[in-house]
Enzyme design. Structure first.
Site, PDB file in Angstrom:
ATOM      1  N   ALA A   9     -25.184 -24.776  48.773  1.00  0.00           N
ATOM      2  CA  ALA A   9     -25.986 -23.974  47.832  1.00  0.00           C
ATOM      3  C   ALA A   9     -25.059 -23.130  46.962  1.00  0.00           C
ATOM      4  CB  ALA A   9     -26.969 -23.093  48.605  1.00  0.00           C
ATOM      5  N   THR A  90      -8.319 -27.639  47.465  1.00  0.00           N
ATOM      6  CA  THR A  90      -7.006 -28.262  47.598  1.00  0.00           C
ATOM      7  C   THR A  90      -6.498 -28.010  49.016  1.00  0.00           C
ATOM      8  OG1 THR A  90      -6.629 -27.733  45.274  1.00  0.00           O
ATOM      9  CG2 THR A  90      -4.691 -28.293  46.580  1.00  0.00           C
ATOM     10  N   ALA A 218     -11.013 -37.624  35.362  1.00  0.00           N
ATOM     11  CA  ALA A 218     -10.436 -37.895  34.037  1.00  0.00           C
ATOM     12  C   ALA A 218     -10.985 -36.910  33.001  1.00  0.00           C
ATOM     13  CB  ALA A 218     -10.739 -39.333  33.624  1.00  0.00           C
ATOM     14  N   CYS A 272     -12.221 -25.658  39.020  1.00  0.00           N
ATOM     15  CA  CYS A 272     -12.126 -27.115  38.905  1.00  0.00           C
ATOM     16  C   CYS A 272     -10.848 -27.655  38.288  1.00  0.00           C
ATOM     17  CB  CYS A 272     -13.318 -27.635  38.112  1.00  0.00           C
ATOM     18  SG  CYS A 272     -14.881 -27.300  38.922  1.00  0.00           S
TER      19      CYS A 272
HETATM   20  N1  NAD Z   1     -18.326 -24.831  39.994  1.00  0.00           N
HETATM   21  C1  NAD Z   1     -18.497 -25.717  39.040  1.00  0.00           C
HETATM   22  O1  NAD Z   1     -18.703 -25.374  37.879  1.00  0.00           O
HETATM   23  C2  NAD Z   1     -18.454 -27.187  39.343  1.00  0.00           C
HETATM   24  C3  NAD Z   1     -18.865 -28.095  38.371  1.00  0.00           C
HETATM   25  C4  NAD Z   1     -18.833 -29.459  38.648  1.00  0.00           C
HETATM   26  C5  NAD Z   1     -18.415 -29.908  39.903  1.00  0.00           C
HETATM   27  N2  NAD Z   1     -18.015 -29.008  40.849  1.00  0.00           N
HETATM   28  C6  NAD Z   1     -17.661 -29.533  42.181  1.00  0.00           C
HETATM   29  O2  NAD Z   1     -18.805 -29.358  43.034  1.00  0.00           O
HETATM   30  C7  NAD Z   1     -18.403 -29.060  44.381  1.00  0.00           C
HETATM   31  C8  NAD Z   1     -19.024 -27.740  44.828  1.00  0.00           C
HETATM   32  O3  NAD Z   1     -18.559 -26.727  43.950  1.00  0.00           O
HETATM   33  P1  NAD Z   1     -19.215 -25.282  43.935  1.00  0.00           P
HETATM   34  O4  NAD Z   1     -18.551 -24.535  42.831  1.00  0.00           O
HETATM   35  O5  NAD Z   1     -20.703 -25.391  43.949  1.00  0.00           O
HETATM   36  O6  NAD Z   1     -18.718 -24.726  45.361  1.00  0.00           O
HETATM   37  P2  NAD Z   1     -19.269 -23.466  46.148  1.00  0.00           P
HETATM   38  O7  NAD Z   1     -18.166 -22.981  47.007  1.00  0.00           O
HETATM   39  O8  NAD Z   1     -19.919 -22.504  45.222  1.00  0.00           O
HETATM   40  O9  NAD Z   1     -20.438 -24.073  47.081  1.00  0.00           O
HETATM   41  C9  NAD Z   1     -20.237 -24.937  48.140  1.00  0.00           C
HETATM   42  C10 NAD Z   1     -21.161 -24.531  49.281  1.00  0.00           C
HETATM   43  O10 NAD Z   1     -21.103 -25.541  50.293  1.00  0.00           O
HETATM   44  C11 NAD Z   1     -21.323 -24.897  51.552  1.00  0.00           C
HETATM   45  N3  NAD Z   1     -20.889 -25.776  52.635  1.00  0.00           N
HETATM   46  C12 NAD Z   1     -19.631 -26.192  52.943  1.00  0.00           C
HETATM   47  N4  NAD Z   1     -19.665 -27.048  53.982  1.00  0.00           N
HETATM   48  C13 NAD Z   1     -20.974 -27.178  54.351  1.00  0.00           C
HETATM   49  C14 NAD Z   1     -21.651 -27.932  55.359  1.00  0.00           C
HETATM   50  N5  NAD Z   1     -20.979 -28.745  56.189  1.00  0.00           N
HETATM   51  N6  NAD Z   1     -22.997 -27.818  55.452  1.00  0.00           N
HETATM   52  C15 NAD Z   1     -23.686 -26.993  54.604  1.00  0.00           C
HETATM   53  N7  NAD Z   1     -23.098 -26.274  53.629  1.00  0.00           N
HETATM   54  C16 NAD Z   1     -21.754 -26.362  53.497  1.00  0.00           C
HETATM   55  C17 NAD Z   1     -20.528 -23.615  51.439  1.00  0.00           C
HETATM   56  O11 NAD Z   1     -20.948 -22.645  52.368  1.00  0.00           O
HETATM   57  C18 NAD Z   1     -20.782 -23.220  49.974  1.00  0.00           C
HETATM   58  O12 NAD Z   1     -21.862 -22.309  49.860  1.00  0.00           O
HETATM   59  C19 NAD Z   1     -16.869 -29.069  44.351  1.00  0.00           C
HETATM   60  O13 NAD Z   1     -16.437 -30.345  44.704  1.00  0.00           O
HETATM   61  C20 NAD Z   1     -16.540 -28.801  42.887  1.00  0.00           C
HETATM   62  O14 NAD Z   1     -15.287 -29.339  42.521  1.00  0.00           O
HETATM   63  C21 NAD Z   1     -18.046 -27.663  40.608  1.00  0.00           C
HETATM   64  O1  UPG Z   2     -10.891 -23.777  24.298  1.00  0.00           O
HETATM   65  C1  UPG Z   2     -10.907 -23.353  25.460  1.00  0.00           C
HETATM   66  C2  UPG Z   2     -11.923 -23.668  26.383  1.00  0.00           C
HETATM   67  C3  UPG Z   2     -11.854 -23.162  27.679  1.00  0.00           C
HETATM   68  N1  UPG Z   2     -10.814 -22.359  28.047  1.00  0.00           N
HETATM   69  C4  UPG Z   2     -10.733 -21.863  29.434  1.00  0.00           C
HETATM   70  O2  UPG Z   2     -10.829 -22.964  30.316  1.00  0.00           O
HETATM   71  C5  UPG Z   2     -11.416 -22.575  31.562  1.00  0.00           C
HETATM   72  C6  UPG Z   2     -12.536 -23.518  31.943  1.00  0.00           C
HETATM   73  O3  UPG Z   2     -13.616 -23.336  31.052  1.00  0.00           O
HETATM   74  P1  UPG Z   2     -14.908 -24.289  31.072  1.00  0.00           P
HETATM   75  O4  UPG Z   2     -14.479 -25.686  31.084  1.00  0.00           O
HETATM   76  O5  UPG Z   2     -15.764 -23.848  29.959  1.00  0.00           O
HETATM   77  O6  UPG Z   2     -15.627 -23.866  32.436  1.00  0.00           O
HETATM   78  P2  UPG Z   2     -15.762 -24.586  33.873  1.00  0.00           P
HETATM   79  O7  UPG Z   2     -16.954 -24.002  34.511  1.00  0.00           O
HETATM   80  O8  UPG Z   2     -14.466 -24.529  34.588  1.00  0.00           O
HETATM   81  O9  UPG Z   2     -16.126 -26.117  33.537  1.00  0.00           O
HETATM   82  C7  UPG Z   2     -15.187 -27.178  33.657  1.00  0.00           C
HETATM   83  O10 UPG Z   2     -15.080 -27.613  34.998  1.00  0.00           O
HETATM   84  C8  UPG Z   2     -16.347 -28.048  35.575  1.00  0.00           C
HETATM   85  C9  UPG Z   2     -16.073 -28.351  37.040  1.00  0.00           C
HETATM   86  O11 UPG Z   2     -15.562 -29.611  37.255  1.00  0.00           O
HETATM   87  C10 UPG Z   2     -16.844 -29.245  34.789  1.00  0.00           C
HETATM   88  O12 UPG Z   2     -18.066 -29.694  35.355  1.00  0.00           O
HETATM   89  C11 UPG Z   2     -17.014 -28.863  33.328  1.00  0.00           C
HETATM   90  O13 UPG Z   2     -17.434 -30.005  32.581  1.00  0.00           O
HETATM   91  C12 UPG Z   2     -15.697 -28.326  32.787  1.00  0.00           C
HETATM   92  O14 UPG Z   2     -15.857 -27.868  31.449  1.00  0.00           O
HETATM   93  C13 UPG Z   2     -11.858 -21.125  31.347  1.00  0.00           C
HETATM   94  O15 UPG Z   2     -10.897 -20.257  31.919  1.00  0.00           O
HETATM   95  C14 UPG Z   2     -11.900 -20.966  29.853  1.00  0.00           C
HETATM   96  O16 UPG Z   2     -11.692 -19.638  29.422  1.00  0.00           O
HETATM   97  C15 UPG Z   2      -9.802 -22.043  27.144  1.00  0.00           C
HETATM   98  O17 UPG Z   2      -8.852 -21.342  27.473  1.00  0.00           O
HETATM   99  N2  UPG Z   2      -9.875 -22.542  25.872  1.00  0.00           N
END
Ligand code: NAD
Ligand code: UPG
Length: 480
Positions: A9, A90, A218, A272
């Site tokens: 969540a 990581t 990618a 990320c």
């Molecule tokens: N944060 C972003 O913007 C973003 C965007 C796209 C993809 N992702 C990817 O999505 C994934 C999750 O990212 P996030 O930012 O939501 O992480 P997060 O840390 O906010 O949430 C993950 C949650 O999973 C729970 N969890 C872990 N192991 C568990 C288990 N065995 N059973 C139940 N719950 C469990 C944790 O307690 C935590 O609340 C990562 O792989 C991340 O790279 C993140």
């Molecule tokens: O022109 C730019 C655009 C962004 N940033 C910085 O780059 C970081 C990432 O920004 P952003 O990509 O907007 O936010 P995230 O939430 O990290 O989203 C990225 O990472 C997510 C997790 O994988 C993906 O799902 C999204 O598509 C991808 O944009 C931040 O520190 C921004 O300030 C810059 O410095 N210059």
């Protein structure tokens, strides 16, 4: 009624499932987590994450077809489709430490799904994972599943924090990867039907599993590469008198390049980009492609260079020492409109300044003092583990104070560092800020949001990333 359960969540699981529930009233969605406090917050008026528009979506569906629960096993057992959106940090120890993805949380979720399932299920990888993870997950499920059939799909999430709801409402694309078998294709169609409630058909892309897994890594690598490219140019702009904003604009008007993601900054942060590129680097190395690994590693190296270049600018401008000087830090989150601090460049900048014995007064409209103290104390990569497994700060760092107002932070300060592009920092009364600071008063703008000419008129010495240097700074090279 189709039942969906999402394990995890967090920043992805919460908003993604809330939007599915809103757009698909006929589907029951349960979001489960092992963190009791996180689930309690999702069930309260104070959601665990700050995301514009999220409150409204959750309020409309919670208790109707959207539920948050710690009863992980019950909801997995009942679900037809199980999304897994747990942390994939990581690795910090052992093989691949510092690069490879740690799949501990994923593996334990998969083993639990196999244990509790009594009916066939579609298991969806929502977390960002290394290529071929689906194969490993499939093995865990089929070897432990007592004859139950599991179909694995890869459905990576592309939302960005701060704009998550907008991104989920109108995604550029939804990507679904699956096995190229009749069962695999049928599962793809089932998930496609969920998204088809609001996403136009042509925006739902289907591929094989490995293409979907790799496309996510990618896409993040390409995005981060653009920022490192413009940041590398910003250093050259400072050396030559070019203006990075003008260069970005000129470059971005080429329709083949496009204008987005070309803002020079103190460095990219977020949970990320770095993690996913390191993961990509590791996969390349494991596949005997050291040149490709080296190529992508450079994106991270430039990002680190940009952060230390910024710190060096601050220190060298202020007579080569910031010892005992008060530096106001405006913004700690990794970008505006989020309270998330994972891998925020502010951590490295603050640590760099503290290393030179500065006193910091930090203000961010969405980040708590506890979080800031924890971040400044925590080891690299610890931040991406579930909150309840993170170490807590043993003592309050005396050199750091956290305040709730930009004017308070800048009062009696020698310098101001702007590290997050919050809108409110664009409209501060900089005359008032100047009047209350020690002189000479410095502003170091790591996000290029202030009006440099106006601030220089007031009397500030201003450094703005990639902009022509203030005469004061010209003879003070900041070699990283
Ligand atoms: N944060 C972003 O913007 C973003 C965007 C796209 C993809 N992702 C990817 O999505 C994934 C999750 O990212 P996030 O930012 O939501 O992480 P997060 O840390 O906010 O949430 C993950 C949650 O999973 C729970 N969890 C872990 N192991 C568990 C288990 N065995 N059973 C139940 N719950 C469990 C944790 O307690 C935590 O609340 C990562 O792989 C991340 O790279 C993140
Ligand atoms: O022109 C730019 C655009 C962004 N940033 C910085 O780059 C970081 C990432 O920004 P952003 O990509 O907007 O936010 P995230 O939430 O990290 O989203 C990225 O990472 C997510 C997790 O994988 C993906 O799902 C999204 O598509 C991808 O944009 C931040 O520190 C921004 O300030 C810059 O410095 N210059």
């Amino acid at each position: 009624m189709v039942k969906i359960c999402c394990i995890g969540a967090g920043y992805v699981g919460g908003p993604t499932m809330a939007v599915i529930a809103l757009k698909c009233p006929s589907i029951e969605v349960a979001v489960v987590d092992i963190s009791k406090s996180r689930i309690a917050a999702w069930n309260s008026d104070q959601l665990p994450i700050y995301e514009p528009g999220l409150d409204g979506v959750v309020k409309q569906c919670r208790g109707k077809n959207l539920f948050f629960s710690t009863d992980v096993e019950k909801h997995v057992y009942e679900a037809d489709i199980v999304f897994v959106s747990v942390n994939t940090p990581t690795k910090t120890r052992g093989l691949g430490a510092g690069k490879a993805a740690d799949l501990t949380y994923w593996e334990s979720a998969a083993r639990m799904i196999a244990d509790v399932s009594k009916s066939d299920k579609i298991v969806v990888e929502k977390s960002t994972v290394p290529v071929k993870t689906a194969e490993a997950i499939e093995k865990i499920l089929t070897h432990n599943g007592k004859g139950i059939k599991f179909q694995i799909l890869s459905n990576p999430e592309f939302l960005a924090e701060g704009t998550a709801i907008e991104d989920l409402f109108k995604p550029d694309r939804v990507l679904i990867g699956g096995r190229e078998t009749p069962e695999g294709q049928k599962s793809i169609q089932t998930l496609k039907n969920v998204y088809a409630h609001w996403v136009p058909e042509e925006r739902i892309l289907t591929t094989n599993l490995w293409s979907a897994e790799l496309s996510k890594l990618a896409a993040n690598a390409f995005l981060a590469q653009r920022i490192s490219s413009v940041n590398a140019m910003s250093a050259l702009c400072e050396a030559t008198g070019a203006n990075v904003t003008q260069v970005s604009y000129a470059v971005g008007t080429d329709t083949r390049i496009g204008p987005k993601f070309l803002n020079a900054s103190v460095g990219f942060g977020g949970s990320c980009f770095q993690k996913d590129i390191l993961n990509l680097v590791y996969i390349c190395e494991c596949n005997g492609l050291p040149e490709v690994a080296e190529y992508w590693k450079q994106v991270i190296k430039i990002n680190d260079y940009q952060k230390s270049r910024f710190v060096n600018r601050v220190v060298s401008s202020m007579f080569n020492t910031v010892a005992t000087k008060k530096i106001a830090i405006l913004g700690f989150a990794f970008k505006k409109d989020t309270g998330d601090t994972r891998e925020t460049p502010a951590i490295d900048v603050c640590k760099g300044l503290l290393g030179d014995k500065a006193r910091l007064s930090i203000y961010d409209p969405q980040v708590t003092e506890d979080q800031i103290q924890r971040d400044l104390w925590m080891n690299k990569f610890d931040w991406d583990h579930p909150i309840h497994l993170q170490p807590t700060s043993p003592t309050t760092e005396k050199k750091v104070s956290v305040v709730w107002d930009a004017y308070e932070a800048t009062k009696d300060a020698d310098g101001v560092c702007i590290l997050t592009e919050w809108d409110e920092f664009k409209t501060l009364d900089y005359q008032k800020v100047y009047d209350n600071m020690r002189k000479p008063a410095f502003v170091f703008d790591g996000r290029n949001i202030v009006d440099v000419d106006k601030l220089r008129e007031i009397g500030f010495i201003v450094y703005s990333i990639g902009k022509p240097l203030d005469p004061w700074l010209k003879d003070m090279p900041a070699v990283a």
